[in-house]
Motif scaffolding. Structure first.
Motif, PDB file in Angstrom:
ATOM      1  N   GLN A 126       0.828  -1.196   0.000  1.00 18.89           N
ATOM      2  CA  GLN A 126       0.000   0.000   0.000  1.00 18.89           C
ATOM      3  C   GLN A 126       0.872   1.259   0.000  1.00 18.89           C
ATOM      4  O   GLN A 126       2.094   1.187   0.138  1.00 18.89           O
ATOM      5  CB  GLN A 126      -0.929  -0.018   1.208  1.00 18.89           C
ATOM      6  N   ALA A 127       0.223   2.403  -0.174  1.00 24.15           N
ATOM      7  CA  ALA A 127       0.953   3.671  -0.248  1.00 24.15           C
ATOM      8  C   ALA A 127       1.852   3.844   0.974  1.00 24.15           C
ATOM      9  O   ALA A 127       1.487   3.449   2.085  1.00 24.15           O
ATOM     10  CB  ALA A 127      -0.031   4.831  -0.341  1.00 24.15           C
ATOM     11  N   ASP A 174      -2.312   4.710   6.385  1.00 26.39           N
ATOM     12  CA  ASP A 174      -2.502   4.696   7.836  1.00 26.39           C
ATOM     13  C   ASP A 174      -1.435   3.868   8.544  1.00 26.39           C
ATOM     14  O   ASP A 174      -1.350   2.658   8.384  1.00 26.39           O
ATOM     15  CB  ASP A 174      -3.893   4.130   8.138  1.00 26.39           C
ATOM     16  N   SER A 175      -0.629   4.542   9.329  1.00 27.24           N
ATOM     17  CA  SER A 175       0.517   3.882   9.967  1.00 27.24           C
ATOM     18  C   SER A 175       0.101   2.850  11.000  1.00 27.24           C
ATOM     19  O   SER A 175       0.904   1.986  11.381  1.00 27.24           O
ATOM     20  CB  SER A 175       1.417   4.933  10.631  1.00 27.24           C
ATOM     21  N   LYS A 176      -1.157   2.905  11.484  1.00 25.83           N
ATOM     22  CA  LYS A 176      -1.623   1.942  12.476  1.00 25.83           C
ATOM     23  C   LYS A 176      -2.020   0.619  11.825  1.00 25.83           C
ATOM     24  O   LYS A 176      -2.263  -0.361  12.516  1.00 25.83           O
ATOM     25  CB  LYS A 176      -2.820   2.519  13.230  1.00 25.83           C
ATOM     26  N   SER A 177      -2.101   0.618  10.507  1.00 22.33           N
ATOM     27  CA  SER A 177      -2.515  -0.582   9.795  1.00 22.33           C
ATOM     28  C   SER A 177      -1.389  -1.609   9.762  1.00 22.33           C
ATOM     29  O   SER A 177      -0.196  -1.272   9.799  1.00 22.33           O
ATOM     30  CB  SER A 177      -2.918  -0.217   8.365  1.00 22.33           C
ATOM     31  N   THR A 178      -1.780  -2.872   9.679  1.00 18.96           N
ATOM     32  CA  THR A 178      -0.795  -3.954   9.549  1.00 18.96           C
ATOM     33  C   THR A 178      -0.434  -4.211   8.095  1.00 18.96           C
ATOM     34  O   THR A 178       0.384  -5.079   7.810  1.00 18.96           O
ATOM     35  CB  THR A 178      -1.355  -5.251  10.163  1.00 18.96           C
ATOM     36  N   LYS A 179      -1.034  -3.459   7.179  1.00 23.55           N
ATOM     37  CA  LYS A 179      -0.740  -3.653   5.755  1.00 23.55           C
ATOM     38  C   LYS A 179       0.697  -3.260   5.450  1.00 23.55           C
ATOM     39  O   LYS A 179       1.274  -2.374   6.074  1.00 23.55           O
ATOM     40  CB  LYS A 179      -1.705  -2.825   4.894  1.00 23.55           C
ATOM     41  N   ARG A 180       1.265  -3.934   4.465  1.00 25.16           N
ATOM     42  CA  ARG A 180       2.633  -3.644   4.051  1.00 25.16           C
ATOM     43  C   ARG A 180       2.662  -2.356   3.241  1.00 25.16           C
ATOM     44  O   ARG A 180       1.757  -2.068   2.468  1.00 25.16           O
ATOM     45  CB  ARG A 180       3.180  -4.802   3.215  1.00 25.16           C
ATOM     46  N   HIS A 181       3.717  -1.589   3.403  1.00 27.38           N
ATOM     47  CA  HIS A 181       3.827  -0.298   2.719  1.00 27.38           C
ATOM     48  C   HIS A 181       4.920  -0.349   1.648  1.00 27.38           C
ATOM     49  O   HIS A 181       6.007  -0.900   1.886  1.00 27.38           O
ATOM     50  CB  HIS A 181       4.166   0.809   3.718  1.00 27.38           C
ATOM     51  N   ASP A 235      -3.555   9.841   1.387  1.00 27.06           N
ATOM     52  CA  ASP A 235      -3.651  11.294   1.307  1.00 27.06           C
ATOM     53  C   ASP A 235      -2.751  11.812   0.191  1.00 27.06           C
ATOM     54  O   ASP A 235      -1.515  11.817   0.321  1.00 27.06           O
ATOM     55  CB  ASP A 235      -3.250  11.917   2.649  1.00 27.06           C
ATOM     56  N   ARG A 236      -3.349  12.275  -0.886  1.00 22.99           N
ATOM     57  CA  ARG A 236      -2.569  12.755  -2.024  1.00 22.99           C
ATOM     58  C   ARG A 236      -1.852  14.075  -1.729  1.00 22.99           C
ATOM     59  O   ARG A 236      -0.986  14.492  -2.516  1.00 22.99           O
ATOM     60  CB  ARG A 236      -3.467  12.928  -3.253  1.00 22.99           C
ATOM     61  N   ALA A 237      -2.209  14.721  -0.642  1.00 21.49           N
ATOM     62  CA  ALA A 237      -1.515  15.961  -0.274  1.00 21.49           C
ATOM     63  C   ALA A 237      -0.042  15.685   0.025  1.00 21.49           C
ATOM     64  O   ALA A 237       0.800  16.582  -0.064  1.00 21.49           O
ATOM     65  CB  ALA A 237      -2.182  16.605   0.939  1.00 21.49           C
ATOM     66  N   ASN A 238       0.251  14.455   0.369  1.00 22.70           N
ATOM     67  CA  ASN A 238       1.646  14.028   0.564  1.00 22.70           C
ATOM     68  C   ASN A 238       2.202  13.707  -0.827  1.00 22.70           C
ATOM     69  O   ASN A 238       2.047  12.611  -1.346  1.00 22.70           O
ATOM     70  CB  ASN A 238       1.690  12.796   1.472  1.00 22.70           C
TER      71      ASN A 238
END
Length: 433
Positions: free
Chosen positions: A109-110, A114-121, A163-166
């Motif tokens: 994922q991006a 969400d940094s609290k997620s367990t998904k890989r970034h 968040d596309r603002a980043n």
């Protein structure tokens, strides 16, 4: 999911014996699992793929022809350990019953997800992000093949909202998508991009408008915009300039719905891909079109194109008839013979019920619904017209056909679904109007 009564007994109570027969019957022919190629209609996706019993019930009672399945990815919540039903055998079985599929890959994922997620970034670093994307594409296509999807089918890359603002994050996502699509294409698969309209969908659409050089764009755009409107208008997120013929709209999320006595929480989608469902060429009989503006009652002394069609259809049904376009003694004999087969009085007349029965003869698919095309659809529309329903004979199971089927079902005492199943064909082949 709680235990349920045996499917045959349960559906017998809810849907009736003819429907149970249609569910239990083997499909007319084996079909390879496919993603939608040229299709207009409805899809649902749900975290855990439903059981065979639920899919069978939904097949003949719901408007859905396509189901989204979570096949791969290191960020899947519903991974293999949470999928008691999903398997190559399950996919094959549903394909045999006419279902199409959206094989979904939920991988990296991006980087600003969400940094609290367990998904890989995925990485902010472009080189590493590309490496991760290629690995994801390899996994997505490999797993698609495992489930029976041959090359030229589509896999769907799921990039959740970010968040596309980043701006560095947005750039990393675009780099990842580019590399994923390039790799999947190299492996022979198409790619659909799933994301929130305001996230990756808008980013890729903007990149295409900017004519970003060297970018490998997805073949389809699957945008989540929960406005509860079942159309493929991308609104402020996906312009009408590109992907006009290849888009999926997820328009209502996390809603519990029930069909055939089975309640499932789903996301609702509408599709128009490959330019949408396209009619196949109508099959002629005796070198003539079996589609007439109206199917009038005929008797001794009648003549014309409709008499010729009647004679042809009677011959095809196994009743001796000369094809002259003029009602003769053999026509009367053939009509009476066919009426006997139906258990009707031998009155020598070709009435509207007889037309309905004759025109509906043939193989009966398990379920015809929105988006389906081909000879059975032509045949269904013709027989519905003979039965008094207002429907155009297009060869495409469109909204008007669905409405005509629902009207016909109600008229003959069947549940008011939009699907033409075994109960509909049985009623038509008995000449019921």
């Amino acid at each position: 999911m709680s235990a349920v009564a045996p499917i045959a007994r349960r559906l017998a109570l809810v849907l009736g014996p003819l429907l149970v027969a249609s569910l239990m019957a083997s499909p007319a022919h084996a079909a390879d699992p496919r993603s939608p190629a040229r299709f207009t209609g409805y899809a649902f996706d749900t975290c855990v793929s439903p059981s065979n019993q639920v899919m069978d019930a939904w097949n003949v009672t719901s408007p859905y022809t396509v189901v989204g399945i979570y096949t791969s990815g290191n960020s899947r919540y519903c991974d293999d350990s949470k999928q008691p039903h999903l398997s190559p055998a399950w996919v094959k079985r549903q394909a045999n019953r006419g279902w199409l599929f959206l094989p979904i890959h939920v991988g990296y994922q991006a980087p600003c997800f969400d940094s609290k997620s367990t998904k890989r970034h995925m990485s902010y670093n472009g080189t590493l992000a590309r490496r991760q994307a290629r690995a994801d594409a390899d996994e997505a296509t490999r797993r698609a093949a495992y489930f029976g999807f041959a090359k030229k089918n589509a896999v769907y890359l799921d990039i959740e909202w970010y968040d596309r603002a980043n701006r560095p994050c947005d750039a990393a996502v675009l780099t990842f998508i580019d590399a994923f699509v390039q790799r999947a294409h190299k492996r022979g698969y198409k790619v659909g991009l799933y994301s929130s309209g305001s996230a990756a969908i808008a980013a890729v659409d903007e990149a295409r408008h900017a004519q970003r050089k060297g970018f490998d764009f997805p073949d389809q755009m699957w945008f989540a915009w929960t406005n509860k409107r079942a159309n493929t208008n991308g609104g402020p997120y996906l312009s009408n300039t590109f992907w006009k013929r290849d888009r999926v709209h997820q328009y209502h999320n996390n809603v519990a719905v029930s069909y055939g006595g089975h309640r499932v929480t789903i996301d609702k989608n509408v599709l128009a891909v490959g330019g949408g469902s396209r009619a196949k060429k109508e099959q002629k009989v005796c070198k003539m079109s079996p589609t007439l503006t109206r199917y009038r009652s005929l008797k001794a002394g009648s003549r014309g194109k409709d008499v010729k069609l009647l004679q042809c259809l009677l011959r095809r049904a196994g009743h001796k008839s000369t094809i002259t376009g003029r009602w003769n003694a053999r026509t009367t004999k053939a009509v009476n013979s066919y009426r006997t087969d139906l258990g009707w009085a031998r009155n020598g007349a070709a009435t509207r019920p007889l037309w309905t029965a004759l025109l509906s003869r043939g193989k009966t698919p398990i379920a015809l619904k929105r988006g389906k095309v081909g000879e059975p659809v032509h045949r269904l529309q013709r027989s519905l017209r003979a039965a008094g329903q207002k429907v155009k004979v297009t060869g495409i199971y469109d909204a008007r056909t669905a409405a005509a089927v629902r009207s016909y079902r109600t008229r003959v005492g069947l549940p008011g679904y939009q699907v033409a199943d075994a109960t509909v064909w049985a009623a038509l082949q008995r000449g019921r109007r």
